[in-house]
Write a protein that holds these residues in place. Structure first.
Motif, PDB file in Angstrom:
ATOM      1  N   ASP A  69      19.048  -7.964   0.180  1.00 52.85           N
ATOM      2  CA  ASP A  69      20.076  -8.540  -0.684  1.00 52.85           C
ATOM      3  C   ASP A  69      21.449  -8.487  -0.017  1.00 52.85           C
ATOM      4  O   ASP A  69      22.336  -9.241  -0.366  1.00 52.85           O
ATOM      5  CB  ASP A  69      20.124  -7.802  -2.020  1.00 52.85           C
ATOM      6  CG  ASP A  69      18.865  -8.037  -2.842  1.00 52.85           C
ATOM      7  OD1 ASP A  69      18.225  -9.101  -2.655  1.00 52.85           O
ATOM      8  OD2 ASP A  69      18.520  -7.167  -3.657  1.00 52.85           O
ATOM      9  N   ALA A  70      21.610  -7.590   0.939  1.00 55.89           N
ATOM     10  CA  ALA A  70      22.874  -7.441   1.661  1.00 55.89           C
ATOM     11  C   ALA A  70      22.749  -8.113   3.031  1.00 55.89           C
ATOM     12  O   ALA A  70      21.641  -8.374   3.509  1.00 55.89           O
ATOM     13  CB  ALA A  70      23.184  -5.958   1.841  1.00 55.89           C
ATOM     14  N   VAL A  89      11.128  -3.744  17.361  1.00 61.23           N
ATOM     15  CA  VAL A  89      11.927  -4.730  16.640  1.00 61.23           C
ATOM     16  C   VAL A  89      12.005  -4.257  15.185  1.00 61.23           C
ATOM     17  O   VAL A  89      10.982  -4.087  14.532  1.00 61.23           O
ATOM     18  CB  VAL A  89      11.327  -6.143  16.739  1.00 61.23           C
ATOM     19  CG1 VAL A  89      12.159  -7.131  15.938  1.00 61.23           C
ATOM     20  CG2 VAL A  89      11.235  -6.583  18.204  1.00 61.23           C
ATOM     21  N   HIS A  90      13.241  -4.043  14.715  1.00 61.42           N
ATOM     22  CA  HIS A  90      13.499  -3.507  13.377  1.00 61.42           C
ATOM     23  C   HIS A  90      14.111  -4.592  12.498  1.00 61.42           C
ATOM     24  O   HIS A  90      14.970  -5.342  12.947  1.00 61.42           O
ATOM     25  CB  HIS A  90      14.492  -2.339  13.460  1.00 61.42           C
ATOM     26  CG  HIS A  90      14.046  -1.223  14.343  1.00 61.42           C
ATOM     27  ND1 HIS A  90      13.443  -0.089  13.845  1.00 61.42           N
ATOM     28  CD2 HIS A  90      14.121  -1.055  15.688  1.00 61.42           C
ATOM     29  CE1 HIS A  90      13.165   0.732  14.859  1.00 61.42           C
ATOM     30  NE2 HIS A  90      13.568   0.161  15.986  1.00 61.42           N
ATOM     31  N   ASN A  91      13.675  -4.638  11.228  1.00 59.28           N
ATOM     32  CA  ASN A  91      14.270  -5.549  10.246  1.00 59.28           C
ATOM     33  C   ASN A  91      14.134  -4.922   8.866  1.00 59.28           C
ATOM     34  O   ASN A  91      13.402  -3.953   8.698  1.00 59.28           O
ATOM     35  CB  ASN A  91      13.621  -6.936  10.327  1.00 59.28           C
ATOM     36  CG  ASN A  91      12.233  -6.976   9.739  1.00 59.28           C
ATOM     37  OD1 ASN A  91      12.051  -6.858   8.538  1.00 59.28           O
ATOM     38  ND2 ASN A  91      11.227  -7.149  10.592  1.00 59.28           N
ATOM     39  N   PRO A  92      14.836  -5.465   7.854  1.00 54.61           N
ATOM     40  CA  PRO A  92      14.785  -4.843   6.536  1.00 54.61           C
ATOM     41  C   PRO A  92      13.582  -5.233   5.684  1.00 54.61           C
ATOM     42  O   PRO A  92      13.574  -4.975   4.485  1.00 54.61           O
ATOM     43  CB  PRO A  92      16.095  -5.333   5.882  1.00 54.61           C
ATOM     44  CG  PRO A  92      16.331  -6.646   6.507  1.00 54.61           C
ATOM     45  CD  PRO A  92      15.833  -6.521   7.921  1.00 54.61           C
ATOM     46  N   GLY A  93      12.568  -5.824   6.259  1.00 53.08           N
ATOM     47  CA  GLY A  93      11.378  -6.191   5.496  1.00 53.08           C
ATOM     48  C   GLY A  93      10.565  -4.976   5.084  1.00 53.08           C
ATOM     49  O   GLY A  93      10.883  -3.844   5.433  1.00 53.08           O
ATOM     50  N   LEU A  94       9.495  -5.203   4.375  1.00 56.06           N
ATOM     51  CA  LEU A  94       8.629  -4.127   3.918  1.00 56.06           C
ATOM     52  C   LEU A  94       7.487  -3.906   4.899  1.00 56.06           C
ATOM     53  O   LEU A  94       6.779  -4.854   5.251  1.00 56.06           O
ATOM     54  CB  LEU A  94       8.056  -4.460   2.535  1.00 56.06           C
ATOM     55  CG  LEU A  94       9.084  -4.617   1.427  1.00 56.06           C
ATOM     56  CD1 LEU A  94       8.419  -5.117   0.147  1.00 56.06           C
ATOM     57  CD2 LEU A  94       9.816  -3.309   1.184  1.00 56.06           C
ATOM     58  N   PRO A  95       7.269  -2.653   5.346  1.00 49.31           N
ATOM     59  CA  PRO A  95       6.199  -2.387   6.318  1.00 49.31           C
ATOM     60  C   PRO A  95       4.820  -2.835   5.854  1.00 49.31           C
ATOM     61  O   PRO A  95       4.006  -3.278   6.650  1.00 49.31           O
ATOM     62  CB  PRO A  95       6.243  -0.867   6.488  1.00 49.31           C
ATOM     63  CG  PRO A  95       7.596  -0.461   6.044  1.00 49.31           C
ATOM     64  CD  PRO A  95       8.024  -1.461   5.005  1.00 49.31           C
TER      65      PRO A  95
END
Length: 147
Positions: A69-70, A89-95
């Motif tokens: 959301d941010a 590789v990192h992102n704000p998704g759900l594992p």
């Protein structure tokens, strides 16, 4: 648009470099270029082209599937661990949303992790230390044993 690139030439640190990218399609070729530029001087004996392909697939997945959301960024880090290369590789998704698919021949998408699974020596996904998800691959024997 600003992008951050960090390079860590210090021999004591296993981290060779890092970059942060905006979650837009243009970040994928940018990640390929910068990763190649910063990995090549370390003279890995594994295929840099293969590593760039796998990075491209993971950054594409992060851009397409990351959710927040941010405002958010994709973070890429690469490490030398003994003779292995590890790329994260990192992102704000759900594992829990990361999964290996078996697409039909007519499917236009869904082959990224199949490529990673086929080319990398190993890969995994899970919670990121930054929050969200990390997907990482390892190329074993990326460098010769030290004498």
């Amino acid at each position: 648009m600003s992008y951050a690139i960090d390079r860590y030439p210090c021999e004591e640190s296993p981290r060779l470099g890092a970059m942060t990218l905006h979650p837009v399609a243009e970040s994928v070729p940018r990640a390929r270029r910068w990763f190649r530029k910063f990995l090549t001087p370390y003279q890995p004996i594994c295929s840099v082209d293969d590593c760039v392909l796998l990075l491209s697939e993971l950054v594409t997945n992060a851009v397409v599937h990351g959710k927040s959301d941010a405002p958010w960024l994709v973070r890429v880090e690469w490490f030398r661990l003994g003779t292995s290369l590890r790329v994260e590789v990192h992102n704000p998704g759900l594992p829990k949303n990361v999964r290996l698919r078996c697409p039909d021949a007519s499917d236009a998408h869904g082959r990224g992790l199949l490529l990673v699974d086929s080319i990398a020596d190993s890969w995994h996904s899970g919670p990121s230390r930054f929050g969200g998800t990390v997907v990482a691959f390892t190329m074993a024997e990326a460098w010769p044993l030290s004498s």
